[in-house]
Design a protein around this motif. Structure first.
Motif, PDB file in Angstrom:
ATOM      1  N   TYR A  34       0.811  -1.215   0.000  1.00  0.00           N
ATOM      2  CA  TYR A  34       0.000   0.000   0.000  1.00  0.00           C
ATOM      3  C   TYR A  34       0.846   1.268   0.000  1.00  0.00           C
ATOM      4  O   TYR A  34       0.300   2.369   0.031  1.00  0.00           O
ATOM      5  CB  TYR A  34      -0.952  -0.014   1.195  1.00  0.00           C
ATOM      6  N   THR A  93      -2.449   4.680   5.258  1.00  0.00           N
ATOM      7  CA  THR A  93      -1.320   5.544   4.889  1.00  0.00           C
ATOM      8  C   THR A  93      -1.629   7.025   5.083  1.00  0.00           C
ATOM      9  O   THR A  93      -0.774   7.865   4.786  1.00  0.00           O
ATOM     10  CB  THR A  93      -0.913   5.293   3.430  1.00  0.00           C
ATOM     11  N   GLN A 102       1.545   0.442   8.630  1.00  0.00           N
ATOM     12  CA  GLN A 102       0.806   1.435   7.859  1.00  0.00           C
ATOM     13  C   GLN A 102       1.102   2.845   8.364  1.00  0.00           C
ATOM     14  O   GLN A 102       1.264   3.784   7.576  1.00  0.00           O
ATOM     15  CB  GLN A 102      -0.700   1.158   7.951  1.00  0.00           C
TER      16      GLN A 102
END
Length: 261
Positions: free
Chosen positions: A24, A67, A90
């Motif tokens: 991600y 994020t 994250q």
């Protein structure tokens, strides 16, 4: 309805998201760089979806920030966001992207089911997936109510109930079909054959009762429809399916004012 969940989903979801966080980084960077917000797995532009109110000057909590790109969008629109996420990996990506863009706001490691912040501290609580599907709604919705000031708004986006009923049990089985594979009544906890994560989904009646019972008035239910040229990197639904039936839905609710119970 009350949950008898023991909390194992918290450790399982933290582990799952820590493992997948590296995948991600690039999508997170693209979203941080984007000129306008775009929502969900089909990246529907805010100019089409119209999900956000005027956030200038608002205190905002993002529940399951990943994020941090939603909080970044809000900060650029004049909000004072705080991002919270269960995955430390994250959050590490979010901090790196804050440095890259010289745009900083508080980030908290924790679960949206028990937020370590004072009540009545925010004007808006928002979740794009995040808490919306990976936290137990019978815990995180009352927690969101606690965090919001009277009149504050809750906006959360997740998988549409109809898609949940039609999804296959694993990516290997292919995308959703026209067959209903699960019961609509009694929806709550959902586990997948090929993933350690635990999701939570409710039917529409249960969402309304939970929100109202937690002190919210439901203002809208937006069933998102992607454009004819939309694409997604996720394998569980096709564009043809999502053009015919809702694959994602957004709930909008407002914290009830005192005396309006």
């Amino acid at each position: 309805m009350t949950s008898d969940e023991t909390g194992d989903h918290i450790a399982r979801n933290r582990s799952a998201w820590n493992r997948s966080a590296a995948g991600y980084v690039d999508p997170g960077r693209r979203n941080w760089d984007a000129p306008e917000p775009s929502w969900g797995i089909w990246s529907i532009p805010e100019s089409e979806a119209h999900l956000l109110p005027d956030v200038d000057g608002l205190d905002v909590i993002e529940l399951g920030c990943g994020t941090g790109y939603v909080s970044a969008w809000l900060a650029r629109r004049g909000a004072r966001p705080v991002g919270l996420d269960l995955s430390e990996h994250q959050l590490a990506t979010a901090r790196s992207l804050q440095d890259e863009h010289d745009l900083h706001f508080p980030l908290i490691h924790g679960s949206a089911e028990a937020v370590p912040l004072a009540g009545a501290s925010f004007d808006l609580a928002i979740s794009e997936y995040g808490a919306a599907i990976w936290c137990d709604p019978y815990r995180w919705i009352p927690e969101a109510a606690r965090l919001l000031r009277p009149g504050g708004r809750l906006i959360f986006l997740g998988t549409a109930a109809l898609l949940v009923l039609a999804m296959t049990d694993s990516d290997a089985e292919g995308p959703a079909t026209t067959e209903l594979r699960r019961d609509y009544f009694g929806m709550h906890r959902l586990e997948w054959d090929d993933d350690e994560s635990v999701e939570f989904h409710l039917n529409h009646g249960d969402w309304i009762r939970l929100l109202r019972g937690s002190g919210f008035d439901v203002e809208d239910l937006i069933e998102l429809r992607p454009s004819a040229g939309a694409t997604t990197r996720y394998p569980w639904v096709t564009l043809d399916w999502a053009r015919r039936w809702p694959s994602e839905e957004v709930w909008v609710a407002r914290r009830r004012l005192p005396g309006h119970e």
